[in-house]
Design an enzyme around this catalytic site. Structure first.
Site, PDB file in Angstrom:
ATOM      1  N   LYS A  13     -12.111  -1.790   8.270  1.00 47.72           N
ATOM      2  CA  LYS A  13     -12.424  -2.646   7.126  1.00 47.72           C
ATOM      3  C   LYS A  13     -13.236  -3.843   7.623  1.00 47.72           C
ATOM      4  O   LYS A  13     -14.411  -3.716   7.932  1.00 47.72           O
ATOM      5  CB  LYS A  13     -11.140  -3.062   6.419  1.00 47.72           C
ATOM      6  CG  LYS A  13     -10.330  -1.895   5.844  1.00 47.72           C
ATOM      7  CD  LYS A  13      -9.091  -2.381   5.114  1.00 47.72           C
ATOM      8  CE  LYS A  13      -8.155  -1.246   4.739  1.00 47.72           C
ATOM      9  NZ  LYS A  13      -8.726  -0.344   3.732  1.00 47.72           N
ATOM     10  N   PHE A  66       0.849  -1.189   0.000  1.00 43.51           N
ATOM     11  CA  PHE A  66       0.000   0.000   0.000  1.00 43.51           C
ATOM     12  C   PHE A  66       0.888   1.243   0.000  1.00 43.51           C
ATOM     13  O   PHE A  66       1.834   1.331   0.791  1.00 43.51           O
ATOM     14  CB  PHE A  66      -0.914   0.002   1.225  1.00 43.51           C
ATOM     15  CG  PHE A  66      -1.981   1.044   1.156  1.00 43.51           C
ATOM     16  CD1 PHE A  66      -2.972   0.985   0.176  1.00 43.51           C
ATOM     17  CD2 PHE A  66      -2.008   2.098   2.046  1.00 43.51           C
ATOM     18  CE1 PHE A  66      -3.961   1.960   0.104  1.00 43.51           C
ATOM     19  CE2 PHE A  66      -2.985   3.074   1.973  1.00 43.51           C
ATOM     20  CZ  PHE A  66      -3.957   3.008   1.001  1.00 43.51           C
ATOM     21  N   ARG A  82     -12.563  -3.913  -7.507  1.00 45.44           N
ATOM     22  CA  ARG A  82     -12.386  -4.753  -6.319  1.00 45.44           C
ATOM     23  C   ARG A  82     -13.740  -5.132  -5.727  1.00 45.44           C
ATOM     24  O   ARG A  82     -14.646  -4.297  -5.625  1.00 45.44           O
ATOM     25  CB  ARG A  82     -11.592  -4.018  -5.235  1.00 45.44           C
ATOM     26  CG  ARG A  82     -10.191  -3.634  -5.581  1.00 45.44           C
ATOM     27  CD  ARG A  82      -9.400  -3.253  -4.339  1.00 45.44           C
ATOM     28  NE  ARG A  82     -10.101  -2.318  -3.462  1.00 45.44           N
ATOM     29  CZ  ARG A  82      -9.645  -1.917  -2.272  1.00 45.44           C
ATOM     30  NH1 ARG A  82      -8.487  -2.374  -1.831  1.00 45.44           N
ATOM     31  NH2 ARG A  82     -10.330  -1.059  -1.537  1.00 45.44           N
TER      32      ARG A  82
END
Length: 398
Positions: free
Chosen positions: A211, A114, A357
């Site tokens: 998340k 990331f 995604r």
């Protein structure tokens, strides 16, 4: 214990008609969160005022909730705490690792990491001066890139774009073979795949809670320090709540014992209250069952999409052992396709340059949602429904 996924789906607030496949970016709202946050604001902050730090146990939240997250990531008792952002925690851990391997000056990472983790490493090596280096290799070449100059191997276990999963055990062992420390970013792992930090002999780890752990936007990060290191690490970013006696207000820093020294500033109490309610969902849940259900759903989605949408290219590994809990496809018009899907109630997201995604989260996604999402995607592709001006206008968040 077998999970009743129909029961867990009822514990989330998902709008009628929406198929939510973006829990890998922001988890949906657990129904228990609003009442818990309201209690923190009203009964605790409102009525107790500053005495709530003691009476409501606010100061203990980072360690208390860290213990609950620790169970999900295979951490030893007392080795996880919470606070600040993931980037802050990565900075702290990298600085501590370089200090522990002061004769070495190389941070090794991979090109799929990331960007924020890479930016933190770039900033830290630049600040430390000549000789310090961030070395980046392709994900599949990381093991070959390890040598005796590397101080710390910094990897995100699951690639945020492709869903490719590193072998934590093997790469940690390889890092140790060369005398390096291993730091793992669990942003796309915690709550998604089984993690065994202690069993893999990991040195450091950090991850986010907004998340798969569903704690809400801006929720704080967690940080893990292996007990064998906890008494001697010296993070460059030291704060008053990482002090051995914060309310002694001593002018010189003395680190708190263990992982508590990784605390920096005042805990975000309201956000931690949301996390506390969200973590209730995980009581009695075994990650092995989550993983098994996720793989079945992912395979189902891949098969359906590939059969109906030949223009989409699968970029997630087909081998279940090599992927996390998301499925990603590539297409030159990926952004517009995703916007067309969102307009039709299928929410995933887009990552540049061309990745669509889809997060696979069995706690609130089942076979019916997977089949319907694949069917809507097929309609969008077959009719070129994405080819409209309103789907091409880039929003600030993609």
């Amino acid at each position: 214990m077998t999970i009743d996924f129909s029961a867990t789906r009822a514990l989330f607030e998902i709008p009628e008609g929406v198929i939510y496949l973006d829990g890998n970016s922001l988890g949906p709202l657990p129904r228990a969160v609003p009442a818990r946050v309201a209690r923190t604001i009203g009964a605790e902050w409102g009525e107790m005022l500053i005495t709530a730090w003691n009476r409501a146990g606010w100061m203990d939240l980072p360690e208390r909730l860290g213990a609950r997250i620790g169970r999900l990531i295979g951490a030893e008792p007392g080795s996880v705490t919470l606070g600040d952002t993931l980037s802050v925690k990565v900075f702290q851990l990298l600085s501590a690792a370089l200090d522990m391997r002061c004769e070495r000056r190389v941070i090794l990472s991979d090109s799929g990491n990331f960007p924020s983790d890479l930016y933190v490493a770039q900033g830290l090596t630049g600040m430390l001066g000549p000789g310090y280096e961030l070395r980046v290799a392709p994900p599949e070449e990381i093991e070959d890139a390890l040598d005796d100059s590397v101080a710390v191997l910094m990897l995100t276990e699951v690639d945020y774009r492709t869903g490719r999963r590193h072998d934590m055990r093997r790469l940690t062992r390889a890092a140790h073979h060369h005398g390096a420390l291993a730091l793992w970013d669990l942003a796309h792992s915690a709550g998604a795949v089984p993690v065994d930090l202690a069993g893999c002999n990991v040195d450091f780890a950090a991850g986010c809670t907004y998340k798969y752990l569903n704690a809400g936007p801006g929720a704080p990060a967690f940080v893990y320090v292996a007990p064998r290191h906890a008494g001697r690490i010296r993070p460059a970013l030291s704060g008053w709540l990482g002090h051995a006696a914060p309310f002694a207000f001593e002018p010189q820093y003395r680190p708190a014992p263990g992982v508590a020294r990784m605390r920096v500033g005042t805990p975000p109490v309201i956000q931690l209250a949301a996390l506390e309610a969200a973590l209730e969902l995980w009581e009695g849940v075994e990650m092995a069952e989550i993983r098994a259900a996720s793989l079945v759903l992912a395979d189902r989605f891949i098969a359906a999409v590939e059969a109906a949408c030949p223009a989409l290219r699968l970029v997630t590994p087909r081998d279940p052992a090599q992927r996390g809990s998301q499925v990603s496809f590539a297409h030159p018009e990926g952004y517009a396709i995703m916007q067309a899907l969102i307009a039709r109630g299928v929410i995933g997201d887009f990552r540049a340059p061309d990745i669509l995604r889809f997060g696979i989260t069995p706690l609130y996604i089942g076979a019916a949602e997977i089949d319907r999402a694949a069917a809507i995607l097929a309609e969008v592709m077959a009719g070129r429904l994405w080819d409209a001006p309103e789907y091409r206008a880039r929003a600030r968040v993609t």
